[in-house]
Design a protein around this motif. Structure first.
Motif, PDB file in Angstrom:
ATOM      1  N   ARG A  73       2.432   3.297 -10.297  1.00 28.42           N
ATOM      2  CA  ARG A  73       1.552   3.995  -9.361  1.00 28.42           C
ATOM      3  C   ARG A  73       0.242   3.235  -9.213  1.00 28.42           C
ATOM      4  N   ARG A  74      -0.333   2.779 -10.327  1.00 29.77           N
ATOM      5  CA  ARG A  74      -1.591   2.033 -10.270  1.00 29.77           C
ATOM      6  C   ARG A  74      -1.384   0.697  -9.555  1.00 29.77           C
ATOM      7  N   VAL A  75      -0.273   0.096  -9.795  1.00 32.82           N
ATOM      8  CA  VAL A  75       0.003  -1.184  -9.142  1.00 32.82           C
ATOM      9  C   VAL A  75       0.125  -0.977  -7.639  1.00 32.82           C
ATOM     10  N   SER A  76       0.848   0.056  -7.241  1.00 33.66           N
ATOM     11  CA  SER A  76       1.036   0.281  -5.810  1.00 33.66           C
ATOM     12  C   SER A  76      -0.296   0.619  -5.141  1.00 33.66           C
ATOM     13  N   GLN A  77      -1.168   1.386  -5.809  1.00 29.56           N
ATOM     14  CA  GLN A  77      -2.477   1.694  -5.236  1.00 29.56           C
ATOM     15  C   GLN A  77      -3.323   0.433  -5.134  1.00 29.56           C
ATOM     16  N   ALA A  78      -3.283  -0.388  -6.134  1.00 29.97           N
ATOM     17  CA  ALA A  78      -4.055  -1.627  -6.113  1.00 29.97           C
ATOM     18  C   ALA A  78      -3.549  -2.553  -5.021  1.00 29.97           C
ATOM     19  N   VAL A  79      -2.230  -2.617  -4.858  1.00 32.50           N
ATOM     20  CA  VAL A  79      -1.660  -3.463  -3.812  1.00 32.50           C
ATOM     21  C   VAL A  79      -2.060  -2.935  -2.435  1.00 32.50           C
ATOM     22  N   ARG A  80      -2.000  -1.615  -2.260  1.00 26.49           N
ATOM     23  CA  ARG A  80      -2.390  -1.021  -0.976  1.00 26.49           C
ATOM     24  C   ARG A  80      -3.849  -1.325  -0.653  1.00 26.49           C
ATOM     25  N   GLN A  81      -4.714  -1.183  -1.656  1.00 23.01           N
ATOM     26  CA  GLN A  81      -6.128  -1.459  -1.415  1.00 23.01           C
ATOM     27  C   GLN A  81      -6.346  -2.926  -1.062  1.00 23.01           C
ATOM     28  N   ALA A  82      -5.655  -3.803  -1.734  1.00 21.02           N
ATOM     29  CA  ALA A  82      -5.795  -5.229  -1.445  1.00 21.02           C
ATOM     30  C   ALA A  82      -5.306  -5.536  -0.029  1.00 21.02           C
ATOM     31  N   GLN A  98      -7.921  -4.233   2.472  1.00 19.77           N
ATOM     32  CA  GLN A  98      -9.081  -5.115   2.550  1.00 19.77           C
ATOM     33  C   GLN A  98      -8.746  -6.383   3.324  1.00 19.77           C
ATOM     34  N   PRO A 108       0.338  -2.111 -16.353  1.00 19.17           N
ATOM     35  CA  PRO A 108      -0.077  -0.872 -15.681  1.00 19.17           C
ATOM     36  C   PRO A 108       1.128  -0.139 -15.098  1.00 19.17           C
TER      37      PRO A 108
END
Length: 184
Positions: free
Chosen positions: A10-19, A22, A7
């Motif tokens: 940008r997608r990785v950073s968004q996924a990391v931020r969401q994780a 949470q 990926p």
């Protein structure tokens, strides 16, 4: 053969931020539950965060001091790109204002006193007196004109300009006589 799709960053950073969000939310919720249990507060009676609707003991640091998790508040700030509270519309982090002083009670409007019948009667008598004085002074002036052989057509008519002129002349003459008698 296996194809591995990587990926974008940008997608990785968004996924990391969401994780991370949470995980932080979960930690905050657990901390709230522990605090509620330690303080003897019923966990089910704890107030609810207005963002995630989970139990919460924390309050925002704006004027309304709404019940909200710190992480939920920061998420809202990031999503809306503002530091203004969505409830009270004041800047988050601004200290709560001292309670506004109570406005001074408005003075009761002054009620005009009712006109007493005696006062009304006095006014009526004054108006009648001035009218009679006007008529008598005019008639006196017309008599003087008649004595000096000036023809006067309507002697009793008090609404004419001639009558008004005679009133003014008689009043002026009486003021002059009064002043002369004061000097002598």
């Amino acid at each position: 053969m296996w194809v591995h799709v990587v990926p974008s960053n940008r997608r990785v950073s968004q996924a990391v931020r969401q994780a991370v969000r949470q995980a932080v939310r979960q930690a905050v919720r657990q901390a709230d539950q522990v605090m509620a249990e330690q303080s003897g507060t019923n966990v089910n009676a704890v107030m609810t965060c207005y963002v995630c609707l989970e139990p919460c003991l924390a309050r925002s640091d704006c004027r309304c001091q709404a019940v909200v998790h710190e992480c939920c508040l920061r998420d809202v700030e990031q999503q809306l790109a503002t530091t203004v509270c969505t409830i009270c519309k004041h800047v988050i982090g601004e200290p709560a204002a001292a309670p506004a002083p109570e406005p001074e009670p408005e003075p009761e409007p002054e009620v005009e006193p009712e006109v007493e019948p005696e006062a009304l009667c006095t006014v009526c008598i004054g108006v009648v007196y001035i009218f009679l004085l006007y008529c008598i002074c005019g008639w006196i002036g017309k008599c003087v004109l008649f004595l000096v052989s000036v023809p006067v057509e309507y002697f009793l008519a008090f609404w004419t300009v001639l009558h008004l002129g005679c009133v003014l002349a008689v009043v002026a003459l009486s003021v002059v006589v009064h002043l002369i008698t004061q000097i002598i």
